[in-house]
Structure formats: structure tokens, C-alpha cells
Write a protein that holds these residues in place. Structure first.
Motif, PDB file in Angstrom:
ATOM      1  N   ALA A 101       4.366  10.640   8.898  1.00  0.00           N
ATOM      2  CA  ALA A 101       5.432  10.212   7.995  1.00  0.00           C
ATOM      3  C   ALA A 101       4.824   9.891   6.637  1.00  0.00           C
ATOM      4  O   ALA A 101       3.826   9.179   6.556  1.00  0.00           O
ATOM      5  CB  ALA A 101       6.142   8.980   8.549  1.00  0.00           C
ATOM      6  N   THR A 102       5.414  10.440   5.595  1.00  0.00           N
ATOM      7  CA  THR A 102       5.063  10.082   4.225  1.00  0.00           C
ATOM      8  C   THR A 102       6.258   9.307   3.690  1.00  0.00           C
ATOM      9  O   THR A 102       7.355   9.854   3.584  1.00  0.00           O
ATOM     10  CB  THR A 102       4.787  11.332   3.375  1.00  0.00           C
ATOM     11  OG1 THR A 102       3.723  12.071   3.993  1.00  0.00           O
ATOM     12  CG2 THR A 102       4.383  10.947   1.955  1.00  0.00           C
ATOM     13  N   ALA A 111       8.260   4.279  -0.937  1.00  0.00           N
ATOM     14  CA  ALA A 111       8.954   2.992  -0.820  1.00  0.00           C
ATOM     15  C   ALA A 111       9.970   2.746  -1.925  1.00  0.00           C
ATOM     16  O   ALA A 111      10.879   1.965  -1.735  1.00  0.00           O
ATOM     17  CB  ALA A 111       7.948   1.853  -0.779  1.00  0.00           C
ATOM     18  N   GLY A 112       9.852   3.371  -3.046  1.00  0.00           N
ATOM     19  CA  GLY A 112      10.845   3.174  -4.102  1.00  0.00           C
ATOM     20  C   GLY A 112      10.230   2.752  -5.416  1.00  0.00           C
ATOM     21  O   GLY A 112       9.179   3.240  -5.809  1.00  0.00           O
ATOM     22  N   VAL A 113      10.881   1.794  -6.065  1.00  0.00           N
ATOM     23  CA  VAL A 113      10.519   1.405  -7.416  1.00  0.00           C
ATOM     24  C   VAL A 113       9.096   0.841  -7.515  1.00  0.00           C
ATOM     25  O   VAL A 113       8.469   0.930  -8.568  1.00  0.00           O
ATOM     26  CB  VAL A 113      11.564   0.430  -8.006  1.00  0.00           C
ATOM     27  CG1 VAL A 113      11.459  -0.934  -7.364  1.00  0.00           C
ATOM     28  CG2 VAL A 113      11.463   0.361  -9.512  1.00  0.00           C
ATOM     29  N   CYS A 114       8.560   0.307  -6.437  1.00  0.00           N
ATOM     30  CA  CYS A 114       7.187  -0.207  -6.469  1.00  0.00           C
ATOM     31  C   CYS A 114       6.184   0.927  -6.668  1.00  0.00           C
ATOM     32  O   CYS A 114       5.062   0.698  -7.117  1.00  0.00           O
ATOM     33  CB  CYS A 114       6.859  -0.987  -5.198  1.00  0.00           C
ATOM     34  SG  CYS A 114       6.819   0.021  -3.702  1.00  0.00           S
ATOM     35  N   GLY A 115       6.580   2.148  -6.316  1.00  0.00           N
ATOM     36  CA  GLY A 115       5.716   3.307  -6.507  1.00  0.00           C
ATOM     37  C   GLY A 115       4.723   3.556  -5.387  1.00  0.00           C
ATOM     38  O   GLY A 115       3.984   4.536  -5.422  1.00  0.00           O
ATOM     39  N   PHE A 116       4.682   2.692  -4.393  1.00  0.00           N
ATOM     40  CA  PHE A 116       3.720   2.857  -3.309  1.00  0.00           C
ATOM     41  C   PHE A 116       4.170   3.946  -2.336  1.00  0.00           C
ATOM     42  O   PHE A 116       5.340   4.031  -1.979  1.00  0.00           O
ATOM     43  CB  PHE A 116       3.529   1.554  -2.534  1.00  0.00           C
ATOM     44  CG  PHE A 116       2.849   0.475  -3.327  1.00  0.00           C
ATOM     45  CD1 PHE A 116       1.636   0.704  -3.960  1.00  0.00           C
ATOM     46  CD2 PHE A 116       3.427  -0.770  -3.435  1.00  0.00           C
ATOM     47  CE1 PHE A 116       1.018  -0.289  -4.691  1.00  0.00           C
ATOM     48  CE2 PHE A 116       2.817  -1.786  -4.160  1.00  0.00           C
ATOM     49  CZ  PHE A 116       1.605  -1.537  -4.786  1.00  0.00           C
ATOM     50  N   VAL A 117       3.211   4.755  -1.932  1.00  0.00           N
ATOM     51  CA  VAL A 117       3.445   5.784  -0.920  1.00  0.00           C
ATOM     52  C   VAL A 117       2.587   5.427   0.285  1.00  0.00           C
ATOM     53  O   VAL A 117       1.381   5.190   0.150  1.00  0.00           O
ATOM     54  CB  VAL A 117       3.089   7.190  -1.442  1.00  0.00           C
ATOM     55  CG1 VAL A 117       3.246   8.228  -0.344  1.00  0.00           C
ATOM     56  CG2 VAL A 117       3.943   7.537  -2.651  1.00  0.00           C
ATOM     57  N   THR A 118       3.209   5.378   1.433  1.00  0.00           N
ATOM     58  CA  THR A 118       2.518   5.062   2.682  1.00  0.00           C
ATOM     59  C   THR A 118       2.504   6.318   3.538  1.00  0.00           C
ATOM     60  O   THR A 118       3.517   6.996   3.667  1.00  0.00           O
ATOM     61  CB  THR A 118       3.246   3.926   3.434  1.00  0.00           C
ATOM     62  OG1 THR A 118       3.213   2.753   2.618  1.00  0.00           O
ATOM     63  CG2 THR A 118       2.603   3.642   4.777  1.00  0.00           C
ATOM     64  N   VAL A 119       1.346   6.624   4.097  1.00  0.00           N
ATOM     65  CA  VAL A 119       1.215   7.768   5.001  1.00  0.00           C
ATOM     66  C   VAL A 119       0.834   7.224   6.368  1.00  0.00           C
ATOM     67  O   VAL A 119      -0.149   6.485   6.506  1.00  0.00           O
ATOM     68  CB  VAL A 119       0.169   8.779   4.493  1.00  0.00           C
ATOM     69  CG1 VAL A 119       0.007   9.922   5.492  1.00  0.00           C
ATOM     70  CG2 VAL A 119       0.554   9.304   3.120  1.00  0.00           C
ATOM     71  N   GLU A 120       1.631   7.591   7.352  1.00  0.00           N
ATOM     72  CA  GLU A 120       1.406   7.116   8.714  1.00  0.00           C
ATOM     73  C   GLU A 120       1.234   8.301   9.643  1.00  0.00           C
ATOM     74  O   GLU A 120       1.945   9.300   9.532  1.00  0.00           O
ATOM     75  CB  GLU A 120       2.614   6.299   9.181  1.00  0.00           C
ATOM     76  CG  GLU A 120       2.548   5.949  10.650  1.00  0.00           C
ATOM     77  CD  GLU A 120       3.908   5.598  11.233  1.00  0.00           C
ATOM     78  OE1 GLU A 120       3.925   5.169  12.388  1.00  0.00           O
ATOM     79  OE2 GLU A 120       4.938   5.767  10.569  1.00  0.00           O
ATOM     80  N   THR A 121       0.298   8.157  10.565  1.00  0.00           N
ATOM     81  CA  THR A 121       0.185   9.093  11.674  1.00  0.00           C
ATOM     82  C   THR A 121       0.391   8.290  12.950  1.00  0.00           C
ATOM     83  O   THR A 121      -0.243   7.255  13.140  1.00  0.00           O
ATOM     84  CB  THR A 121      -1.196   9.789  11.695  1.00  0.00           C
ATOM     85  OG1 THR A 121      -1.382  10.464  10.462  1.00  0.00           O
ATOM     86  CG2 THR A 121      -1.288  10.782  12.846  1.00  0.00           C
ATOM     87  N   VAL A 124       9.469   0.971   4.543  1.00  0.00           N
ATOM     88  CA  VAL A 124       8.292   1.410   5.298  1.00  0.00           C
ATOM     89  C   VAL A 124       8.391   1.064   6.791  1.00  0.00           C
ATOM     90  O   VAL A 124       8.104   1.927   7.626  1.00  0.00           O
ATOM     91  CB  VAL A 124       6.990   0.881   4.667  1.00  0.00           C
ATOM     92  CG1 VAL A 124       5.777   1.180   5.541  1.00  0.00           C
ATOM     93  CG2 VAL A 124       6.805   1.493   3.276  1.00  0.00           C
ATOM     94  N   PRO A 125       8.800  -0.149   7.192  1.00  0.00           N
ATOM     95  CA  PRO A 125       8.897  -0.414   8.633  1.00  0.00           C
ATOM     96  C   PRO A 125       9.819   0.567   9.371  1.00  0.00           C
ATOM     97  O   PRO A 125       9.518   0.973  10.496  1.00  0.00           O
ATOM     98  CB  PRO A 125       9.439  -1.846   8.698  1.00  0.00           C
ATOM     99  CG  PRO A 125       8.954  -2.469   7.433  1.00  0.00           C
ATOM    100  CD  PRO A 125       9.057  -1.363   6.401  1.00  0.00           C
ATOM    101  N   SER A 126      10.896   0.962   8.745  1.00  0.00           N
ATOM    102  CA  SER A 126      11.793   1.941   9.378  1.00  0.00           C
ATOM    103  C   SER A 126      11.090   3.276   9.538  1.00  0.00           C
ATOM    104  O   SER A 126      11.244   3.955  10.564  1.00  0.00           O
ATOM    105  CB  SER A 126      13.069   2.113   8.558  1.00  0.00           C
ATOM    106  OG  SER A 126      13.808   0.919   8.566  1.00  0.00           O
ATOM    107  N   GLY A 127      10.316   3.677   8.537  1.00  0.00           N
ATOM    108  CA  GLY A 127       9.551   4.915   8.636  1.00  0.00           C
ATOM    109  C   GLY A 127       8.509   4.855   9.737  1.00  0.00           C
ATOM    110  O   GLY A 127       8.300   5.834  10.473  1.00  0.00           O
TER     111      GLY A 127
END
Length: 113
Positions: A6-7, A10-20, A81-84
Motif C-alpha cells: 500500500a502506498t 496522507a494529504g496536506v501534510c505531504g507524507f507518503v507511507t509505504v507498507e508491505t 494511514v491506519p485505514s490503509g
């Protein structure tokens, strides 16, 4: 079962989280979460392996959402992010099919009078 990725933008904060999310056995799913967000890094430290059936069965009382409530406060309470993380765990456990999920936000236009 196979791993899910999952990529998460998150939105306006600009952070991208990548999860495997990768299955270890019939129910255990190993989570690897990479992000520049210090708040999500704290969340990730408490989410290394989860029991997929427990997470599904307890819903918002499971380890993922409980850890999110502890780690994410203030404006971060609405973080997607928790939902992702939860959705990728479902896919890795073969409890859901991989499909795009999205939230589109915009200012509502005022009604013309």
C-alpha cells in the motif's frame, strides 16, 4: 495468500507511507511500514505482526486501531494511514481483494441564492 503493498498519501501534510503486509502463516501478517512521519513511525514500531482474524473480528478494538488511537493525537486523529494499514493487512490475509480506496476532499461551494 501473498504480500500486499500500500502506498498511502496522507494529504496536506505531504507524507507518503509505504507498507508491505506479508503473511507468515494462516493468520499472522508481518507489517513493514516506511514513512518520513515521526507519528506514523511510532505507530509502525508497535505494529510488526498482527493476527488478521483477530483484527477483522474486533474491528476498531484490534491492535491496528488501538495503536493508532495511542500514537495519533490532535490533527493526526483523522489520518488515513491506519485505514490503509488495515486494508493491506486484509489483502495479505486473503480477506479482501486489492482495490483502490480514496478520499477526495475539497471545499464545498456555497449555494447561489
Amino acid at each position: 495468500m501473498s504480500a500486499a503493498r500500500a502506498t498511502i498519501h496522507a494529504g496536506v501534510c505531504g507524507f507518503v507511507t509505504v507498507e508491505t503486509a506479508a503473511p507468515e502463516d494462516d493468520t499472522a501478517i508481518r507489517l513493514a511500514i516506511a514513512t518520513p512521519s515521526e507519528n506514523i513511525q511510532g505507530l509502525a514500531r508497535s505494529l510488526t505482526v498482527v493476527d488478521a482474524y483477530y483484527e477483522i473480528g474486533t474491528g476498531f478494538g484490534g491492535k491496528i486501531h488501538t495503536a493508532a488511537r495511542s500514537a495519533l493525537r490532535g490533527c493526526c486523529s483523522g489520518c488515513v494511514v491506519p485505514s490503509g494499514i488495515f486494508k493491506a493487512m486484509q489483502v495479505a490475509a486473503a480477506l479482501a481483494l486489492p482495490a483502490e480506496a480514496r478520499i477526495e476532499l475539497a471545499r464545498a461551494e456555497e449555494e447561489e441564492r
